[in-house]
Design an enzyme around this catalytic site. Structure first.
Site, mmCIF file in Angstrom:
data_model
loop_
_atom_site.group_PDB
_atom_site.id
_atom_site.type_symbol
_atom_site.label_atom_id
_atom_site.label_comp_id
_atom_site.label_asym_id
_atom_site.label_seq_id
_atom_site.Cartn_x
_atom_site.Cartn_y
_atom_site.Cartn_z
ATOM 1 N N HIS A 104 -5.117 23.822 31.403
ATOM 2 C CA HIS A 104 -5.299 25.057 32.174
ATOM 3 C C HIS A 104 -4.838 26.270 31.353
ATOM 4 O O HIS A 104 -5.509 27.299 31.321
ATOM 5 C CB HIS A 104 -4.453 25.037 33.453
ATOM 6 C CG HIS A 104 -4.822 23.965 34.447
ATOM 7 N ND1 HIS A 104 -3.889 23.124 35.007
ATOM 8 C CD2 HIS A 104 -6.021 23.612 34.980
ATOM 9 C CE1 HIS A 104 -4.496 22.301 35.872
ATOM 10 N NE2 HIS A 104 -5.784 22.568 35.865
ATOM 11 N N LYS A 119 -7.129 18.086 48.915
ATOM 12 C CA LYS A 119 -6.220 17.085 48.338
ATOM 13 C C LYS A 119 -4.812 17.384 48.842
ATOM 14 O O LYS A 119 -4.473 18.548 49.049
ATOM 15 C CB LYS A 119 -6.221 17.192 46.807
ATOM 16 C CG LYS A 119 -7.600 17.226 46.190
ATOM 17 C CD LYS A 119 -7.524 17.696 44.735
ATOM 18 C CE LYS A 119 -8.881 18.092 44.200
ATOM 19 N NZ LYS A 119 -8.836 18.860 42.960
#
Ligand code: ADP
Length: 159
Positions: free
Chosen positions: A17, A41
């Site tokens: 990321h 999630k």
């Protein structure tokens, strides 16, 4: 002013990321990292914890701002004045889902475009979920996430 949005769960932020954030920060005057709050999630870290970790990890990038967001990405992009969504692509496996999402977002808001940055090969195999799995078996995750993140993951696993 060119404003980009890089959305994700970041549960937790990884070097993959951060590589995308650093590269995208060079392409925009401002890059807003959007941390998805209402996630399907079940995240290991709360939205606040994920936002805080990203803020610390991107402290050296003055044009990067980290914000939590709820609801539709197209609404968040509009709110921050951006028409460009940045996503990272690791492998073909990411492609199908990412393309579908990009097309859905563009249908919801035709002024919006999604750009894909290919992963740095060093991080092509890296995902937050694998990092969590390795850590849950006491594996060493120091090559995948910043040290302070690795410590926070270890703390969570103690609880
Ligand atoms: P999401 O739950 O929205 O997929 P993630 O936090 O898993 O959120 O990922 C956010 C974005 O970062 C996605 O575009 C994903 O493809 C990308 N990404 C994740 N890991 C990597 C990596 N190792 N290299 C490049 N991009 C990555």
């Amino acid at each position: 002013m060119r404003i980009g949005v890089y959305p994700g769960s970041f549960d937790p932020v990884t070097f993959g990321h951060l590589d995308i954030i650093e590269r995208a920060s060079l392409m925009f005057d401002r890059l807003i990292v959007g941390v998805l709050v209402n996630n399907e999630k079940r995240p290991l870290f709360s939205a606040d914890e994920r936002v805080n970790m990203l803020r610390i990890a991107t402290r050296h990038l003055p044009n990067v701002e980290v914000r939590g967001f709820q609801g539709l990405l197209v609404d968040f992009a509009k709110e921050v004045g951006s028409t460009v969504i940045v996503r990272g692509l690791r492998a073909v496996t990411d492609f199908e889902y990412e393309l579908q999402m990009a097309q859905m977002n563009r249908t919801l808001d035709p002024s919006l475009d999604t750009v894909f940055l290919n992963t740095d090969l060093r991080y092509a195999y890296l995902s937050s979920s694998l990092v969590k799995e390795v850590a849950s078996f006491d594996g060493d995750i120091s090559s995948f996430v910043p040290d302070f993140v690795a410590r926070q993951v270890a703390e969570k696993n103690k609880k």
